[in-house]
Scaffold this motif. Structure first.
Motif, mmCIF file in Angstrom:
data_model
loop_
_atom_site.group_PDB
_atom_site.id
_atom_site.type_symbol
_atom_site.label_atom_id
_atom_site.label_comp_id
_atom_site.label_asym_id
_atom_site.label_seq_id
_atom_site.Cartn_x
_atom_site.Cartn_y
_atom_site.Cartn_z
ATOM 1 N N VAL A 279 85.811 43.958 55.601
ATOM 2 C CA VAL A 279 84.689 43.341 54.871
ATOM 3 C C VAL A 279 84.504 44.133 53.570
ATOM 4 O O VAL A 279 83.877 45.194 53.561
ATOM 5 C CB VAL A 279 83.385 43.390 55.722
ATOM 6 N N GLU A 475 87.736 39.535 63.226
ATOM 7 C CA GLU A 475 87.424 39.832 61.811
ATOM 8 C C GLU A 475 86.448 38.793 61.255
ATOM 9 O O GLU A 475 85.529 39.130 60.500
ATOM 10 C CB GLU A 475 88.720 39.863 60.990
ATOM 11 N N ARG A 479 82.703 39.455 59.735
ATOM 12 C CA ARG A 479 82.221 38.999 58.411
ATOM 13 C C ARG A 479 80.918 38.211 58.547
ATOM 14 O O ARG A 479 79.973 38.412 57.797
ATOM 15 C CB ARG A 479 83.304 38.163 57.714
ATOM 16 N N HIS A 482 78.104 40.525 59.485
ATOM 17 C CA HIS A 482 77.754 41.398 58.367
ATOM 18 C C HIS A 482 76.821 40.653 57.413
ATOM 19 O O HIS A 482 75.795 41.189 56.967
ATOM 20 C CB HIS A 482 79.019 41.883 57.650
ATOM 21 N N THR A 483 77.160 39.404 57.125
ATOM 22 C CA THR A 483 76.305 38.601 56.239
ATOM 23 C C THR A 483 74.927 38.424 56.878
ATOM 24 O O THR A 483 73.898 38.562 56.218
ATOM 25 C CB THR A 483 76.948 37.206 56.017
#
Ligand code: ADP
Ligand code: ASP
Ligand code: MG
Length: 487
Positions: A279, A475, A479, A482-483
């Protein structure tokens, strides 16, 4: 001296600094790392092998197992060429160059010994035996050969660190500093679990007193350089602490010396909210608690070997993680307590996971079943990462290479019906009060509505919430999360 430190009041005047493979990649990287060690006032410098060397040594052992002489020759040539190029660029002294060639010769001797022993082991396994006595004799001979193979492997794996430590010691000395190279085997005493040796802390403290204190005490500016990753059994056989183990070596020494600071110098400016390679928006973390950082390391963040923080926690040694390429950028401080305790501090991914589900009606209204399961794992020296239980089944995640241990699988099958699923990735959210926050799970699963989620583990830890996703989806999950949680 440490310019980006909050805690600079030193007590024992001991800083232990570890430089990883990318910090030892070539002559320039070694110059930079030596420069940092001098500027930081490090007393002990722990180094990894030069970048790519341990991978090559591991590949040599695989080529030995399959009898691929051509590949062994190629890999040995690469190891020789890369080290000679660095030695040449650093213009090391004649005596260090001789020593380097001796180490390279030893590497070759060990590699060919290993190839020969592996061949004998394969031949013995294939030959049939008639009587019970000859079968017993053969089993014993096979066990002996296997022990020799394990010892040779660990001897070979550690050769990378032996060479890199020689290179940086020579460089420090010939640039006007004072450094000595210490054989880590003199201090890092371990048991004989080859490739994953366990340090013997009681002895190590005494050995630090014996072999390191006299060299550094009262000699400001003198640096003891030593190898990360390697240790020695009390019988004198070389061992290694597991891949990425140089971080752990440095932490063990920091503990043994009662150091004021442990520094881990790598290729990124400290820990981020997740792996920046996955990321790119990952944000740097300036401070993190021991518990959170330990969870991050255990649940897959390669930046620290999973055991690194254990010795640091015991003696509350602050740990700094920074970039040897851009030391001026600062990095992450790991302390017992930190100012902020966000719900989600960081995310981690651990690949190659298998899910073992053991089902039995014996679990209904009985006790002792979990004990029996974990005794099996204990006997086979295998660690379980996460676990959930229901009335009649227990689900556990393990690294999928654990499945190669046929004896473990057979012992588990004796306890109930065992279902094995492979090819998962374990995603973890790491933070604070995670087990007491309503609505967290809902938020996670809404963000991941198009990803199949398997076993979920929540509640046991204040710092961790984790679950499995199918291989290849981790993965994407990172992502999205994380957002959602970090932005
Ligand atoms: P070294 O060779 O110095 O030991 P490693 O490759 O073992 O370095 O560890 C550094 C790498 O860890 C980084 O390049 C990065 O890709 C990875 N990494 C994984 N998780 C994180 C994280 N949360 N923060 C920073 N780096 C991470
Ligand atoms: N050289 C070893 C490895 O590559 C240990 C380390 O770098 O930490 O695993
Ligand atoms: Mg590492």
């Amino acid at each position: 001296m440490l310019s980006h430190s909050k805690k600079t009041e030193k007590v024992n005047n001991i800083i232990v600094s570890k430089f990883g493979g990318s910090s030892m990649a070539d002559a320039n990287a070694i110059r930079r790392s030596a420069d940092i060690a001098v500027k930081q006032g490090s007393s002990v410098v722990v180094v990894s092998a030069t970048y790519g060397t341990t991978n090559r040594l591991v590949e040599i052992t695989e080529a030995a197992d399959s009898g691929n002489r051509k590949r062994i020759v190629e890999l040995l040539a690469e190891v020789r060429a890369s080290h000679c190029a660095i030695a040449d660029d650093l213009a090391i002294s004649k005596s260090s160059l001789n020593e380097l060639h001796e180490l390279l010769d030893t590497t070759e001797t060990v590699a060919y010994n290993l190839e020969e022993t592996a061949r004998r082991f394969r031949d013995d396994e294939m030959s049939g035996f008639e009587t019970d006595q000859s079968k017993t004799d053969q089993a014993e001979a096979n066990n002996n050969l296997f022990l020799i193979i394990q010892r040779l492997r660990d001897r070979l794996f550690g050769m990378g660190e032996r060479m890199s430590s020689l290179l940086i010691t020579d460089h420090l000395n010939h640039t006007g500093h004072s450094a000595t190279c210490l054989d880590a085997g003199k201090v890092i005493r371990t048991d004989d679990r080859y490739t994953h040796a366990v340090p013997q802390f009681d002895t190590i403290e005494e050995l630090c007193e014996l072999h390191i204190h006299p060299v550094i005490d009262g000699k400001q500016g003198h640096i003891v350089v030593t190898q990360g990753f390697v240790g020695k059994t009390s019988e004198g056989y070389d061992t290694t602490l597991g891949r990425g183990g140089s971080d752990y070596s440095a932490a063990i020494l920091a503990w043994g010396l009662d150091a004021d600071i442990l520094q881990i110098w790598t290729d990124v400016s400290g820990m981020s909210t997740t792996d920046p390679r996955i990321v790119p928006d990952a944000q740097p973390i300036s401070e993190i608690s021991f518990q959170e950082a330990a969870e991050l390391a255990t649940f897959g963040a390669k930046i620290l070997h999973p055991s690194t923080l254990i010795p640091a926690i015991w003696k509350e040694i602050p740990v700094f993680v920074g970039s040897s390429i851009r030391p001026e950028n600062g990095g992450t401080w790991i302390y017992r307590e930190v100012g902020k305790a966000p719900l989600v501090r960081a995310l981690a991914i651990r690949r190659n996971q298998a899910l073992l589900t053991l089902t039995t009606t014996q679990m209904l209204n009985t006790y002792g079943f979990l004990y029996r399961i974990f005794r099996v794992f204990n006997d086979h020296r295998v660690s379980v990462d996460s676990i959930t239980t229901s009335e009649i089944s227990v689900a556990m995640t393990v690294d999928d290479k654990t499945l190669r241990d046929r004896a473990l699988i057979s012992d588990l099958e004796d306890l109930g019906q065992l279902n094995i699923e492979e090819s998962y990735e374990l995603i973890s959210l790491i933070g604070n009060n995670i087990n007491h926050t309503a609505g967290l799970a809902q938020k996670v699963f809404t963000a991941l509505s198009d990803i199949n989620v398997r076993m979920i583990c929540q509640g046991a830890s204040r710092h961790n919430f984790c679950f499995l996703v199918d291989e290849g989806r981790g993965e994407q999950a990172l992502r999205k999360l994380h957002t959602e949680f970090i932005g």
